[in-house]
Scaffold this active site. Structure first.
Site, short mmCIF file in Angstrom:
data_model
loop_
_atom_site.label_atom_id
_atom_site.label_comp_id
_atom_site.label_asym_id
_atom_site.label_seq_id
_atom_site.Cartn_x
_atom_site.Cartn_y
_atom_site.Cartn_z
N HIS B 66 0.67 -1.41 -0.30
CA HIS B 66 -0.29 -0.35 -0.30
C HIS B 66 0.95 1.39 -0.33
O HIS B 66 0.68 2.04 -0.73
CB HIS B 66 -0.79 0.16 1.56
N ASP B 95 6.74 21.44 -26.74
CA ASP B 95 6.08 20.14 -26.07
C ASP B 95 7.32 19.82 -25.30
O ASP B 95 7.91 20.94 -24.52
CB ASP B 95 6.38 19.53 -27.16
N TRP B 136 7.03 -0.17 4.20
CA TRP B 136 7.57 0.51 2.85
C TRP B 136 8.92 1.13 2.69
O TRP B 136 9.32 1.78 1.88
CB TRP B 136 6.68 1.90 2.23
N SER B 162 12.75 5.91 -14.10
CA SER B 162 11.74 6.91 -14.88
C SER B 162 12.18 8.02 -14.13
O SER B 162 11.70 8.92 -14.19
CB SER B 162 10.70 5.61 -14.36
N SER B 163 12.39 7.87 -12.42
CA SER B 163 12.19 8.92 -11.95
C SER B 163 13.42 10.33 -12.54
O SER B 163 12.59 11.14 -12.28
CB SER B 163 12.22 9.10 -10.37
N HIS B 246 13.45 11.80 3.10
CA HIS B 246 12.73 12.69 4.23
C HIS B 246 12.33 13.58 2.38
O HIS B 246 11.71 14.24 2.65
CB HIS B 246 13.39 13.64 4.57
N GLU B 248 11.83 12.63 -0.23
CA GLU B 248 11.13 12.02 -1.38
C GLU B 248 9.29 12.50 -0.06
O GLU B 248 8.94 12.64 -1.27
CB GLU B 248 10.94 10.30 -1.12
N TYR B 250 8.72 15.63 0.41
CA TYR B 250 9.03 16.76 -0.73
C TYR B 250 8.87 16.54 -1.49
O TYR B 250 7.86 17.94 -2.13
CB TYR B 250 9.97 18.10 0.24
N SER B 261 -1.51 26.46 -5.00
CA SER B 261 -1.00 28.04 -5.95
C SER B 261 -1.66 28.54 -6.97
O SER B 261 -1.65 29.49 -7.62
CB SER B 261 -0.47 28.31 -5.46
N HIS B 295 14.92 12.34 11.78
CA HIS B 295 13.66 13.01 12.75
C HIS B 295 12.90 11.68 12.55
O HIS B 295 12.01 11.86 13.39
CB HIS B 295 12.97 13.96 12.53
N HIS B 296 12.98 11.32 11.36
CA HIS B 296 12.56 9.93 11.87
C HIS B 296 12.86 8.51 12.28
O HIS B 296 12.87 7.43 12.08
CB HIS B 296 12.75 9.20 9.98
N THR B 321 6.73 27.17 5.79
CA THR B 321 5.10 25.87 5.71
C THR B 321 4.19 27.19 6.05
O THR B 321 3.27 27.49 5.34
CB THR B 321 5.50 24.69 6.20
N LYS B 324 3.32 29.74 3.61
CA LYS B 324 3.21 29.57 2.61
C LYS B 324 1.29 29.56 2.30
O LYS B 324 0.44 30.29 2.07
CB LYS B 324 3.38 27.91 1.82
N ARG B 443 1.84 1.38 14.83
CA ARG B 443 1.63 1.05 14.00
C ARG B 443 2.04 -0.29 13.51
O ARG B 443 2.76 -1.06 14.17
CB ARG B 443 1.89 2.38 13.15
#
Ligand SMILES: [Cu+2]
Lengths: 377, 518
Positions: B66, B95, B136, B162-163, B246, B248, B250, B261, B295-296, B321, B324, B443
């Site tokens: 998931h 293009d 994950w 790909s990315s 991390h 990722e 963002y 926006s 921090h993770h 943040t 924004k 979790r």
């Protein structure tokens, strides 16, 4: 859960959407205050940060909602065309900064309090295993494993009778053998792992520390109230991650001393078993218990295995293989199969080997005595 | 339409940014349903205490796939789909800069997805599926125990190729193909956020590729990067992973900021407030995202000095943040607002993303994170930022630009139903998870103690409603493609931007002669 029950819950929820942070005891909505100085400090810090966020959120949302109501075209609002203002932008960059400092200062204080190198009264080495905890009282020569209690274990099987859950004592939060520590004494934990990463967590002590194989993490707690405190493994550690709870009994010093004495006497008695000879039936009965507590998680109660875990029914090693190889495999492990040499006594190993060679129609008729297990080490 | 192949060949060989954008978006949508179905299995198992639906390993496989599918299969490709469609339209380019590579970077994706999911169907019984079941975040040494690790690793490699190719293409397009007069500081904010995101991708995807390659050699070639028994360090894995992981998050949220926006100024009929500070805030967030990874992993056992540093750096992200959120609010302030469907999603985004932002701040405070870490509080936090954040922005973006893509207005009544039912149910789904986490529910567990039963049940009910409602979204999209009220070129009253100057539906080739930007 009846419909009215759900409505009640939902209204509580809705109330909380408006006023988060109210602790309604019977719903366990908020963090526990716990029973250590540090857990209380952490709780206070949590309340502080949560209230700051709540107030800030309410302010911002109020402005937005005001705007959403009043600055709409249907009310004849004409769009202003301003699109920047250095002053405003500086002000609202500085305000969050100030708030952050207000949070960071007490947070730093609490963190430094947690780093307390003073001498401890009891030192316990905690080792995570897939999927149980091992506790080793460093100064006492006392070491044992703590498994999910058998009533919970039965009730948590796929498709088990749901009534078993209600009957189980503290479903999923109970173990066969809790650790016992004295109240108001500093307990030092040396946390490590035998296989993958686990995390030892008891919310009431505000201790959550990863158990990393090959490394030792230190943590500590001083419980200020006697009682039974429960926790769980907090780092995904494989299939039965959800089923390796932690139970800590905090007792008066005298009771702790008594407990130590009884435990040591039991160990001495078990050591004698290595030299005994048991009957086939005694070994089968003991073996079944050992198997259920240690092996069924992977090989299944009926020995059928599944996935990466081989079935033991009719297995070559178990039926026609040599007893010595069978014993060695259990003692030393292989691949994902953990080594059991350190956690099971000679008698246990002999019993479980006997059991595997005769249960589920394996019927080899073999009887394996503790002396053979001792020799195989 | 005679200048390009038709039928299956059109899609296989296309180098057209619109076709490729469409394929990305459909791929993402398909993955959203695959990942969503897995979420339904998770919530069904957690509906009641006890094990009723799947076994623990299957449950772990569901949470793992998931997460991976939603991150790499749904959110990221959807954002790339928007970039493909919109960046050339918005900067006045005919293009993308590298159209053939564009084709390739899309067509890698389905194979990566198949490689990732295939092991689920290996193993005798369906319930004995051999899919990845280590979360994950695929922490070592747990992931090293996985039999079919090579499938997973090569799937990640393909996703990374790909990315990176997609990111190179976007950067090349934005830097080289802007219409005359479109200076960098005149670019629409969506283009800016994607430019910055693309740099993040190029910086961190190789790190991800590196970490899975280290896993590969550990597993199959006898190295011990992450194996303590061989002198390695399992915690090194987490440092490398989160150095990718991390930024990722963002990568998933910055383009969402961009979409919102675009939407808010259109329906507030007012220019975006603080355009320059929005650009700087985006860049600041991107920069900070590189220096906060640990921090993770506050509970992994770091020295106090390290924890303090990562705490300070982490909470700093709240500043840009907050800027924004203030800017969006100021854009609405004294506007002349109407509440068309895209605007509804954008407003919900601002409110609900802000909640996720606040819990993020709470999680950054180390001592309390010791209690929150690896509980449902974290699950609630990142679903507020990724579902009501990134996904809501994506849905809003689809409603905003779909009339331009198809030339038809969607069914507005149904779309409003879609919005309201989704927004209410998503809160029923995720808000109670805050309480579960605070009350101590870890979790990634397939079963739980009885005191967590009620909030889990509420959460599951929200999940079933939210999941089901997305079928309505599918119906609305198909209906809109098939027909509907014709829209003007401008689509939305007084909408500003080059994409609204081309005809509706946008013809196969647009901006063939570059427009001029005043
Ligand atoms: Cu564990």
């Amino acid at each position: 859960m009846s419909a009215s029950h759900i409505t009640k819950k939902l209204s509580v929820l809705l109330g909380l959407l408006l006023v988060p942070g109210i602790a309604l005891a019977d719903y366990a909505l908020n963090m526990t205050q716990g029973v250590t100085e540090i857990s209380k400090d952490i709780y206070d810090l949590h309340q502080l940060v949560m209230w700051i966020c709540t107030v800030a959120g309410i302010l911002v949302f109020t402005v937005m909602i005001y705007s959403l109501i009043n600055h709409r075209k249907s009310k004849g609002a004409v769009a202003a065309q301003f699109h920047e203002s250095a002053t405003v932008e500086v002000v609202w960059t500085v305000i969050p900064l100030v708030i952050l400092v207000a949070i960071a200062v007490p947070a730093t204080g609490v963190l430094l309090d947690i780093e307390d190198p003073s001498k401890s009264d009891v030192t316990i080495q905690v080792t995570g295993w897939q999927w149980k905890w091992q506790y080793n009282y460093r100064d006492e020569d006392l070491s044992f494993f703590s498994n999910l209690s058998s009533d919970s274990n039965e009730a948590r099987q796929l498709g088990a009778d749901p009534s078993l859950m209600a009957k189980a004592d503290n479903y999923l939060l109970n173990v066969d053998k809790p650790i016992v520590v004295p109240v108001n004494k500093k307990v030092r934990l040396l946390i490590t792992s035998n296989d993958v990463i686990h995390a030892w967590w008891v919310p009431e002590f505000a201790v959550k520390r990863d158990a990393v194989p090959g490394f030792i993490n230190e943590s500590h707690f001083t419980a200020t109230k006697t009682g039974i405190y429960r926790g769980q493994c907090a780092e995904l550690c494989g299939k039965d991650h959800g089923f390796m709870p932690i139970v800590v009994k905090v007792v008066e010093q005298a009771e702790y001393n008594n407990w130590l004495k009884t435990e040591k006497a039991a160990i001495a008695a078990a050591a004698g078993d290595s030299n005994k000879t048991f009957s086939h039936d005694e070994l089968m009965a003991k073996g079944e218990a050992v198997y259920k507590a240690n092996c069924a998680a992977c090989h299944q109660a009926d020995g059928s295995g599944g996935g990466p875990f081989p079935g033991l029914v009719g297995s070559k090693l178990v039926t026609t293989g040599s007893i010595e190889d069978h014993l060695k495999l259990i003692i030393a492990g292989k691949g994902i199969m953990p080594p059991f040499g350190a956690q099971l006594s000679d008698a246990d190993i002999a019993a479980v080997t006997t059991y595997e060679r005769n249960a589920w129609g394996n019927n080899t008729g073999d009887t394996v005595q503790p002396a053979a297990a001792k020799a195989a080490r | 339409m005679s200048d390009h192949p038709t039928g299956i060949k059109r899609w296989l060989f296309t180098t057209n940014h619109k076709d490729i954008g469409t394929m990305y978006l459909w791929f993402a949508f398909t993955m959203l349903f695959v990942g969503g179905a897995m979420a339904m299995v998770i919530r069904a198992e957690l509906f009641e205490p006890g094990m009723q639906v799947v076994n623990p390993n299957f449950f772990n496989m569901m949470t793992t796939l998931h997460g991976l599918i939603m991150v790499f299969g749904a959110i990221m490709p959807a954002m790339v789909g928007f970039a493909n469609w919109q960046v050339p339209l918005m900067i006045g380019a005919p293009d993308m800069a590298l159209p053939r590579m564009n084709n390739w970077s899309f067509w890698i994706l389905p194979f990566a997805a198949i490689m990732l999911v295939a092991p689920m169907f290996m193993g005798g019984d369906f319930m004995d599926g051999q899919g990845p079941a280590f979360g994950w975040t695929f922490y070592e040494p747990l992931s090293g125990q996985y039999d079919k690790l090579a499938f997973f690793i090569f799937a990640v490699h393909l996703l990374g190729f790909s990315s990176i190719m997609g990111a190179i293409n976007i950067i090349a397009t934005i830097l080289n193909m802007r219409a005359p007069g479109m200076t960098l500081m005149k670019m629409p904010l969506f283009v800016w956020t994607w430019l910055i995101t693309a740099f993040l991708l190029i910086a961190v995807m190789p790190v991800l590729a590196g970490v899975v390659t280290m896993m590969l050699t550990d597993k199959y070639f006898g190295t011990s990067f992450f194996d303590a028994a061989g002198g390695g360090d399992p915690v090194l894995f987490q440092h490398v992973f989160w150095f990718f992981g991390h930024p990722e998050v963002y990568i998933m949220i910055l383009p969402a900021f961009g979409i919102v926006s675009q939407i808010i100024p259109t329906f507030a009929r007012k220019p975006l407030f603080g355009y320059a500070s929005m650009v700087y805030a985006t860049a600041a967030i991107a920069f900070l995202s590189f220096i906060v990874w640990a921090h993770h992993m506050f509970t992994v056992g770091m020295p106090a000095a390290g924890e303090l540093y990562f705490m300070y750096a982490t909470v700093m992200i709240a500043v840009p943040t907050a800027v924004k959120v203030f800017n969006w609010t100021a854009t609405m302030w004294k506007g002349s607002m109407t509440f068309e469907v895209p605007m509804l999603w954008a407003i919900a985004f601002v409110f609900l993303f802000t909640i996720g932002g606040f819990t993020g701040l709470m999680l950054g405070v180390v001592p309390v994170d010791f209690q929150y870490h690896d509980t449902y509080f974290v699950v609630a936090h990142f679903h507020y930022v990724l579902v009501t954040g990134a996904l809501f922005a994506i849905i809003g973006g689809v409603y905003y630009w779909m009339p331009k893509w198809t030339g038809n207005m969607f069914d507005i009544t149904l779309a409003k139903w879609h919005f309201w039912v989704s927004t209410i149910s998503v809160n029923i789904l995720f808000f109670p998870q805050h309480f579960l986490g605070l009350a101590g529910m870890p979790r990634r567990i397939p079963d739980y103690a009885l005191q967590f039963a009620e909030f889990n049940q509420i959460s599951s009910i929200g999940a079933f409603i939210f999941g089901g409602t997305q079928l309505l979204f599918l119906y609305i999209i198909i209906k809109c493609i098939k027909g509907g009220d014709k829209v003007s070129d401008e689509v939305w009253e007084d909408a500003k931007g080059l994409e609204w100057e081309v005809p509706s539906p946008a013809p196969y080739h647009t901006h063939v002669t570059p427009p001029t930007v005043k």
